[in-house]
Design an enzyme around this catalytic site. Structure first.
Site, short mmCIF file in Angstrom:
data_model
loop_
_atom_site.label_atom_id
_atom_site.label_comp_id
_atom_site.label_asym_id
_atom_site.label_seq_id
_atom_site.Cartn_x
_atom_site.Cartn_y
_atom_site.Cartn_z
N LYS A 163 0.88 -1.17 0.00
CA LYS A 163 0.00 0.00 0.00
C LYS A 163 0.92 1.22 0.00
CE LYS A 163 -2.01 2.97 1.91
NZ LYS A 163 -1.78 4.38 1.54
N CYS A 169 13.39 10.97 7.51
CA CYS A 169 13.21 10.60 8.93
C CYS A 169 14.51 10.76 9.70
CB CYS A 169 12.71 9.18 9.01
SG CYS A 169 13.84 8.02 8.25
N GLU A 185 8.50 16.20 15.97
CA GLU A 185 9.00 16.05 14.60
C GLU A 185 8.21 16.98 13.68
OE1 GLU A 185 7.89 12.60 12.16
OE2 GLU A 185 10.01 12.31 11.76
#
Ligand code: NAD
Ligand code: 6OD
Length: 485
Positions: free
Chosen positions: A178, A288, A389
């Site tokens: 996905k 990230c 973040e």
């Protein structure tokens, strides 16, 4: 206008609902094409095809034949490099320079490297004594987990999807992928490559759609899915873990980060700044592993901040192919989030060294998702932009005075993904690196990758390690066979 179809059982299909959604060009807000939205029916069909492949030709294929096929997948990605590059840059707006050096080559490498790891992995065996003196032999075999659900984010779409699909297939699993709703292009194209090189139908399936109450969630809840490997936000990881818990499906998570950069007084400042330029602003800060908290020794603080700010001002924003080295954020929604942090920083009393707003790039790009690269100083460690973040091209820089202080600052976070540390003192490099609470620590570098090494995060940055033989821990199960001699 492009059309992004599901790829199920070796065929492109529009699915049953007839629903589509727009794929938006983040550079200018225009519609690149229509993505078919998968639901339960498409996830069911993809999982069934994957299960059948495991029971059929894929499950019985000799290992070397399977691994040779994965080398062919890699070769074909290389041959169709320009198509992958175009699709990746169209979906993300990232600079051609970046995608052609990192995203697309890694898409191919992720198949080659894991095919070779699996081919060369040693087996484990133990000879044991028994009371009758004859002894017994234990040996462990690795078997594929079965059907693996792969859920990927939008920041490095091909790289991060193949980082999971490569080892999963090398270990003999079948996958249902996905991709992120924001970046359907390269994953869709990979289906064609699988068919071209003769990967059996059902081994690689793609269902497009969203997360909650859509293809993503349906995949995580599917009884035919034996394990889920996920890269994305920590919050999403928590939801997926819950969805998998009823049937005790295994999970591997690569989640968010709030990574520190540490710059000691003896570092090579110019090299350190050029690494920081990449770790703060590369891929528009949407990595990230990126550095959103910088700690610089007080004696070089002013020099460092001046040089980093000068570098940020030199970045050329623009669409792929324009010679740009800074693209847009992925979407207007993400831009709203990043801009909300730009505002919070000001509200909390930051000094904005550079950036802090939306650039004027002219009428043609005014509906894009652009933000300025931004540097702040002067905030206390409890400020939102230091704790949460952001995933944008921004960083806060703070001075420190000694080693213990900076280790404590670096570790004072809920996350534990990566750190970049800069010093010429090798002893200090080892001493400090070993005290940092993060899965990946680079010294005088950042995002330098050897795919044989363990990759993953501590604390809220993930569960498990992938890379090299560590990927085998997740994508296979071991069976011990004990033979009385
Ligand atoms: P996201 O969590 O919003 O989405 C990632 C994927 O999960 C998408 O395909 C999305 O459709 C799907 N999804 C969302 N909700 C779901 C649900 N309830 N069930 C199943 N699937 C669901 O993340 P994103 O915004 O695409 O990516 C950015 C985030 O990813 C950042 O937090 C970043 O730090 C993280 N990330 C981590 C790593 C790593 O290696 N640790 C790498 C890249 C990105
Ligand atoms: O390099 C890799 O294998 C990897 N998983 C990188 C992740 C980058 C995050 O945005």
């Amino acid at each position: 206008m492009r059309e992004y179809m599901h790829f199920i059982n070796g065929e492109y299909t529009r699915g049953s609902s007839g629903k589509t959604f727009d794929n938006i060009n983040p550079c200018d807000g225009s519609v690149l094409g229509q993505v078919h939205e998968g639901g339960q029916a498409e996830i069911d069909a993809a999982c069934e095809a994957a299960r059948a492949a495991m029971k059929g030709p894929w499950g019985s294929m000799p290992m070397n034949e399977r691994l040779d096929l994965l080398h062919k997948v890699a070769d074909r990605i290389d041959e169709r490099f320009d198509e992958f590059l175009e699709a990746e840059c169209a979906d993300t707006g990232k600079p051609v320079e970046l995608a052609s050096h990192i995203d697309i080559p890694r898409g191919a490498a992720n198949f080659r490297v894991f095919a070779d790891v699996v081919r060369n992995v040693p087996a484990e065996s133990f000879r044991m004594d028994t009371p009758d003196g004859r002894g017994a032999l234990n040996y462990a075999i690795r078997v594929p987990k079965g059907v693996v659900g792969v859920i990927a984010p939008w920041n490095l779409p091909l790289l991060l999807m193949t980082w999971k699909v490569g080892p999963a297939l090398a270990c003999g699993n079948a996958v249902v992928v996905k991709p992120s709703e924001e970046t359907p292009g390269t994953t869709t194209l990979l289906g064609d490559v699988m068919n071209e090189v003769g990967v059996p139908k059902g081994v690689f399936n793609v269902v497009h759609g969203f997360g909650p109450n859509s293809a993503g969630e349906f995949l995580t809840r599917h009884k035919q899915v034996d394990a889920i490997t996920f890269t994305g936000e920590t919050r999403t990881g928590a939801a997926i873990m819950k969805a998998c818990s009823d049937r005790i499906a295994d999970v591997s998570f690569e989640l968010g980060g709030k990574n520190p950069g540490i710059f000691f007084e003896d570092c090579d400042v110019d090299n350190a700044v050029s690494v920081a330029m990449r770790s703060c602003f590369g891929n528009c800060g949407q990595v990230c592993l990126g550095t959103e908290r910088i700690y610089v020794h007080r004696s070089i603080f002013d020099e460092f901040v001046d040089k980093l700010a000068a570098g940020a001002k030199r970045l050329k924003m623009g669409p792929p192919g324009s010679g740009s080295n800074l693209g847009p954020l992925i979407s207007r929604q993400h831009r709203d989030k990043v801009l909300s942090y730009y505002q919070k920083a000001v509200d909390e009393g930051a000094t904005v060294v550079t950036g802090g707003g939306v650039p004027d790039l002219g009428e043609a790009l005014e509906n894009g998702s652009w933000v300025e690269p931004t540097i702040w100083t002067g905030l206390s460690e409890d400020a939102a932009v230091i704790r949460e973040e952001i995933f944008g091209p921004c960083t806060h820089v703070r001075p420190f005075d000694d080693e213990d202080e900076v280790i404590a600052l670096a570790n004072d976070t809920d996350y534990g993904l990566a750190a970049t540390m800069h010093t010429r003192d090798a002893l200090r490099a080892h001493r400090v690196a070993q005290q940092l609470e993060a899965g990946l620590i680079w010294v005088n570098e950042w995002f330098l990758r050897d795919l044989r090494t363990p990759f993953g995060g501590s604390k809220m940055s993930g569960i498990g390690r992938e890379g090299g033989v560590h990927s085998l821990e997740f994508y296979t199960e071991m069976r011990n066979i004990c033979i009385k001699l």
